[in-house]
Design a protein around this motif. Sequence first.
Motif, PDB file in Angstrom:
ATOM      1  N   ALA A 133       0.828  -1.210   0.000  1.00  0.00           N
ATOM      2  CA  ALA A 133       0.000   0.000   0.000  1.00  0.00           C
ATOM      3  C   ALA A 133       0.862   1.259   0.000  1.00  0.00           C
ATOM      4  O   ALA A 133       0.538   2.241  -0.678  1.00  0.00           O
ATOM      5  CB  ALA A 133      -0.941  -0.010   1.203  1.00  0.00           C
ATOM      6  N   ARG A 134       1.967   1.245   0.746  1.00  0.00           N
ATOM      7  CA  ARG A 134       2.859   2.413   0.767  1.00  0.00           C
ATOM      8  C   ARG A 134       3.480   2.640  -0.619  1.00  0.00           C
ATOM      9  O   ARG A 134       3.567   3.776  -1.086  1.00  0.00           O
ATOM     10  CB  ARG A 134       3.924   2.249   1.838  1.00  0.00           C
ATOM     11  CG  ARG A 134       3.369   2.420   3.247  1.00  0.00           C
ATOM     12  CD  ARG A 134       4.450   2.443   4.302  1.00  0.00           C
ATOM     13  NE  ARG A 134       5.032   1.138   4.573  1.00  0.00           N
ATOM     14  CZ  ARG A 134       4.513   0.232   5.398  1.00  0.00           C
ATOM     15  NH1 ARG A 134       3.385   0.483   6.041  1.00  0.00           N
ATOM     16  NH2 ARG A 134       5.123  -0.927   5.594  1.00  0.00           N
ATOM     17  N   ALA A 135       3.881   1.569  -1.287  1.00  0.00           N
ATOM     18  CA  ALA A 135       4.456   1.691  -2.626  1.00  0.00           C
ATOM     19  C   ALA A 135       3.403   2.176  -3.625  1.00  0.00           C
ATOM     20  O   ALA A 135       3.692   2.987  -4.511  1.00  0.00           O
ATOM     21  CB  ALA A 135       5.045   0.357  -3.065  1.00  0.00           C
ATOM     22  N   PHE A 136       2.174   1.688  -3.476  1.00  0.00           N
ATOM     23  CA  PHE A 136       1.081   2.133  -4.339  1.00  0.00           C
ATOM     24  C   PHE A 136       0.813   3.624  -4.123  1.00  0.00           C
ATOM     25  O   PHE A 136       0.693   4.389  -5.080  1.00  0.00           O
ATOM     26  CB  PHE A 136      -0.175   1.301  -4.061  1.00  0.00           C
ATOM     27  CG  PHE A 136      -1.326   1.613  -4.965  1.00  0.00           C
ATOM     28  CD1 PHE A 136      -1.312   1.231  -6.303  1.00  0.00           C
ATOM     29  CD2 PHE A 136      -2.446   2.279  -4.486  1.00  0.00           C
ATOM     30  CE1 PHE A 136      -2.385   1.520  -7.151  1.00  0.00           C
ATOM     31  CE2 PHE A 136      -3.519   2.567  -5.316  1.00  0.00           C
ATOM     32  CZ  PHE A 136      -3.489   2.185  -6.652  1.00  0.00           C
ATOM     33  N   ALA A 137       0.760   4.056  -2.869  1.00  0.00           N
ATOM     34  CA  ALA A 137       0.502   5.460  -2.543  1.00  0.00           C
ATOM     35  C   ALA A 137       1.570   6.372  -3.133  1.00  0.00           C
ATOM     36  O   ALA A 137       1.274   7.496  -3.551  1.00  0.00           O
ATOM     37  CB  ALA A 137       0.420   5.645  -1.033  1.00  0.00           C
ATOM     38  N   ALA A 138       2.794   5.893  -3.184  1.00  0.00           N
ATOM     39  CA  ALA A 138       3.896   6.702  -3.724  1.00  0.00           C
ATOM     40  C   ALA A 138       3.718   6.965  -5.220  1.00  0.00           C
ATOM     41  O   ALA A 138       4.312   7.897  -5.754  1.00  0.00           O
ATOM     42  CB  ALA A 138       5.225   6.008  -3.469  1.00  0.00           C
TER      43      ALA A 138
END
Length: 152
Positions: free
Chosen positions: A57-62
């Motif tokens: 999710a953090r990588a997607f948000a980036a």
Amino acid sequence: MKRAAALLCALLFALFAGCAGGRKEGEEQPSPEAGVKIILEMGGRAFSATLADNETARAFAARLPVTLEMEELNGNEKYCYLDSALPAAAQRVGSIAAGDIMLYGSSCVVLFYESFSTSYSYTRIGRLDDASGLAAAAGDGAVQVTFALENG
């Protein structure tokens, strides 16, 4: 400038959340209220969603904001293969709820608009806060879906 500040805040939140301890890498958050909020726009509707507390999710948000041309599959989901992989920690989820945003493999983002049981493995990206009207907005065929940070 606002977008850059929002992204920086989201990344700082993710960094500090990862340092909080008590949870294993890739493990989901205990409650959706604790996660980063995003907005999905499709079929003329906007939906609020909460990202999971994991590396995926953090990588997607980036990568947000991003607009994906999502294809129809099985009358219950929209999917799109990304140009590059996201970190994945797939698990057999057993059941899917309408509004789940998942990663299949390492590069296929899936938005489910119907609930059902499954034997497939996914990595959770997030979940819509309220999936009311999602199936109607998804329509029958391919649809453009824009994902953006809520305050981005």
